[in-house]
Design an enzyme around this catalytic site. Structure first.
Site, PDB file in Angstrom:
ATOM      1  N   ASP A   1       0.836  -1.195   0.000  1.00  0.00           N
ATOM      2  CA  ASP A   1       0.000   0.000   0.000  1.00  0.00           C
ATOM      3  C   ASP A   1       0.873   1.249   0.000  1.00  0.00           C
ATOM      4  OD1 ASP A   1      -2.371   1.254   0.020  1.00  0.00           O
ATOM      5  OD2 ASP A   1      -2.571   1.276   2.181  1.00  0.00           O
TER       6      ASP A   1
ATOM      7  N   ASP B   1      -9.200  -0.890   3.538  1.00  0.00           N
ATOM      8  CA  ASP B   1      -8.884  -0.555   4.920  1.00  0.00           C
ATOM      9  C   ASP B   1      -9.808  -1.251   5.874  1.00  0.00           C
ATOM     10  OD1 ASP B   1      -6.822   1.297   4.607  1.00  0.00           O
ATOM     11  OD2 ASP B   1      -8.284   2.639   3.743  1.00  0.00           O
TER      12      ASP B   1
END
Lengths: 249, 441
Positions: free
Chosen positions: B195, B362
């Protein structure tokens, strides 16, 4: 049935905090953030403490002095933490006031300051209850219960929930007292929080004796009541003083 | 704003993101705790997903074998995600937007129907809920269709959309939390690193995607949770409060800031004056490239920073305007459209319609971490929850400072993993030792 008992223990320890949370804190985002960060700080201090004491636990001897030492160091470190939080809060308050000026809103009122202190204290209290009581409740949801040898009349979960409730009360309101003491420079209030905290910790030493919890817990609740009363008197005094001066800041 | 202390106005945007994440984590923990408890039957069957293609962990393997297998799994998983994300960028670049939207709808449909029904069935089995097959399938179908429609359509109330996305997150996270233990941890760490690279590195796929979307002024064709600020004129002032506070904290006060205060007051009063004003306003957007198992996450913040802004129509409920950034020298010609020599130099944006956006990835991987912690003990759950939430808070504050898209996984996952192991190795023996002796402090 056992699920009901487990939930009951959890509510016994955290019920008052829960109602305080919904009534005062939940609709003010900043207070929620304060609560969360204070909980996190307390957790970090607990991890640091356990890192120090990890090598010595469980104690081989039945003597009480290692526990006394443990409680002494823990209380000392947490009180140092409280002072650190105060310094942090002081800077935060300046920031908030500067921000309030810029968006042309009123500065922090005295009730706002007390609410911030309350949220900070509740963070400590909730962290205490969660880690010392709620996280051990897992077996309580199962089909049995557990008794400690030294306190054989009451289930362990009930005892720990009761102790946790007393500590939540002490932590929550002694933070309000301490912050107000720091801001006014009042010595008595500044020393009140550490003394009560230490006394409450030492009182749990009584539980080491056989059947000691019968004596220790009422005394602990005495400390909690003392904290509540002192906090109530202090808040009342400051609010009336402020009203008389017509000055809310 | 109307009265009240500033305690009520600061942090709305943070809480608006934290509360759905908390709800998602709570439900995943409950699900894992009751249904997938290691002692129950459902946990014994390990599943094979994209995340453990190479190696299937079995409890009898040695630690070195487990570690090696887990790392291999994680590498393969991340490589797959990277390839799929690049494919997504490519498709988006050549404007296959409809294809992407329908594909995402299809995968949402599959998640709700296949994975959701499997989870529902295990809940029904666990609690012995009496329900017949016809009722179950009709209800599941209704639920699935609503969920599928609510993605990418504007006619649906935002609360329905938000809750459907949370349910989606729960389903995928519950599915992922059935991965073997070592693989879960290594995959989480690997994803956090991925990420970080994908959002921040030049040429990272998610960075490309976000830049492309913002240069086309389009919504991302991906699953993104939006926390819209309260609709109304106040919302603009409200969601700028964090940035202002942070700016105040960094000591960035100056002439520009007094200008910003001025503008906020004017704007709040509904002043329709057409003069050029300086104001500071934050604008958050978090985007994600998501497909069925690909979750990259980033937070994008588009911010007009102390530039000269001139409303096109000087009306209070105006939704679009030109903004210019860092071009103070050119600003003397006021209301003209600036020459866009930089990409960000010219941005047309909606004022009220967007809040903070957080990718579904997330939600899912935070919940996977907490769900994995729930398989050990409740204590680790609390510690991980606090760590993740504070990591999210740090990311949001960084967002107000950095002003561009940020990855939301790395800080939270790092804190979560660290706190998990610290709690498990250090704190638990200490706490159990102290409190079984009724020692508290």
């Amino acid at each position: 049935m056992t699920v009901a008992a487990g939930i009951g223990y959890a509510l016994l320890a955290l019920g008052p905090s829960l109602s305080l949370f919904t009534a005062v804190i939940s609709h003010k985002p900043f207070l929620i953030l304060t609560l969360l960060s204070s909980t996190l700080v307390w957790l970090m201090s607990l991890i640091a403490l356990s890192a120090v004491w990890r090598g010595f636990i469980p104690f081989k001897t039945a003597a009480w002095w290692p526990y006394a030492l443990l409680i002494l160091t823990s209380v000392a470190s947490q009180e140092a933490l409280r002072f650190f939080l105060w310094r942090l809060y002081k800077r935060m308050e300046e920031l908030l006031d500067a921000f309030a000026d810029r968006v042309s809103k009123p500065r922090l009122l005295i009730t706002d300051k007390m609410q911030i202190a309350l949220a900070g204290g509740m963070g400590h209290g909730v962290a205490h209850a969660v880690f010392f009581c709620i996280s051990l409740l897992t077996p309580a949801f199962g089909p049995a219960t557990y008794y400690v040898e030294k306190c054989s009349r009451i289930p362990f979960f009930l005892v720990s929930a009761m102790i946790a409730l007393a500590f939540v009360t002490i932590h929550t309101f002694s933070m309000v007292i301490a912050f107000s003491g720091y801001s006014e420079g009042n010595r008595t209030d500044q020393y009140f929080a550490p003394v009560v905290h230490l006394a409450a910790g030492v009182l749990t030493l009584i539980n080491l004796g056989s059947g000691g919890c019968i004596i220790g817990i009422p005394l602990l609740y005495g400390m909690a009541m003392l904290t509540l009363l002192h906090c109530g008197k202090l808040v009342w005094r400051r609010l009336t003083e402020n009203r008389r001066q017509g000055n809310l800041y | 704003m109307e009265g009240g202390s500033i305690l009520e106005t600061i942090g709305h945007e943070i809480i608006g993101v934290m509360s759905p994440v908390s709800i998602c984590m709570l439900l995943v923990v409950l699900l894992v705790y009751t249904v997938y408890n290691p002692s129950s039957a459902a946990a014994t069957t390990t599943i094979r997903t994209a995340a453990n293609l190479v190696y299937l962990e079995s409890p009898s393997d040695s630690t070195a074998q487990k570690l090696e297998g887990a790392i291999l799994n994680a590498v393969v998983f991340v490589v797959i995600i990277t390839l799929v994300t690049f494919l997504l960028v490519l498709l988006y670049y050549y404007r296959f937007t409809n294809f992407l939207i329908y594909y995402t709808r299809f995968s949402v449909f599959m998640i709700f129907s296949v994975m959701g029904s499997s989870i529902l069935i295990s809940i029904i089995q666990r609690f012995d809920i009496p329900v017949d097959a016809v009722t179950f399938s009709v209800m599941l179908f209704n639920f699935t269709v609503l969920g599928t429609i609510s993605v990418f359509s504007n006619g649906i109330p935002i609360i329905v959309k938000q809750s459907n996305l949370v349910v989606l997150g729960i389903i995928v996270a519950a599915w992922f939390s059935r991965l073997p233990e070592w693989t879960t941890w290594v995959v989480l760490v690997a994803l956090a690193l991925y990420d970080l690279a994908a959002v921040l590195a030049p040429g990272g796929p998610l960075k490309l995607l976000v830049e492309l979307a913002s240069s086309r002024n389009e919504e991302l064709p991906a699953l993104v949770y939006e926390s819209r600020p309260n609709v109304g004129r106040n919302s603009g002032a409200r969601d700028s409060s964090l940035g202002l506070l942070v700016a105040a904290g960094l000591g960035m006060s100056g002439d520009n800031n007094s200008g910003s205060v001025e503008l906020q007051q004017l704007w709040r009063d509904g002043n329709t004056d057409n003069r050029t004003e300086t104001r500071e306003r934050d604008h958050f957007a978090i985007a994600v490239g998501e497909n069925e198992r690909t979750n990259g996450v980033e937070i994008e913040e588009v911010r007009e920073d102390e530039g000269e802004t001139a409303p096109l129509m000087g009306d209070g409920d105006l939704t679009e305007r030109w903004s210019r950034r860092d071009n103070v020298d050119n600003s003397s010609d006021g209301n003209r459209v600036p020459q866009g020599n930089e990409r960000e130099a010219m941005e047309m944006e909606e004022m009220n319609a967007r809040g903070i956006k957080l990718g579904m990835g997330d939600f899912i991987f935070y919940s996977v971490l907490v769900g994995r912690a729930a398989m050990y003990d409740l204590m680790t759950v609390y510690a991980c929850y606090l760590a993740i939430i504070s990591g999210l808070g740090c990311t949001l504050i960084l967002l107000a400072v950095c002003r561009h898209a940020l990855p939301a996984l790395p800080i939270s996952i790092a804190l979560g993993v660290i706190f998990y192991f610290l709690t498990r190795l250090l704190m638990e023996p200490f706490l159990v030792g102290a409190s079984t002796n009724l020692m508290m402090f």
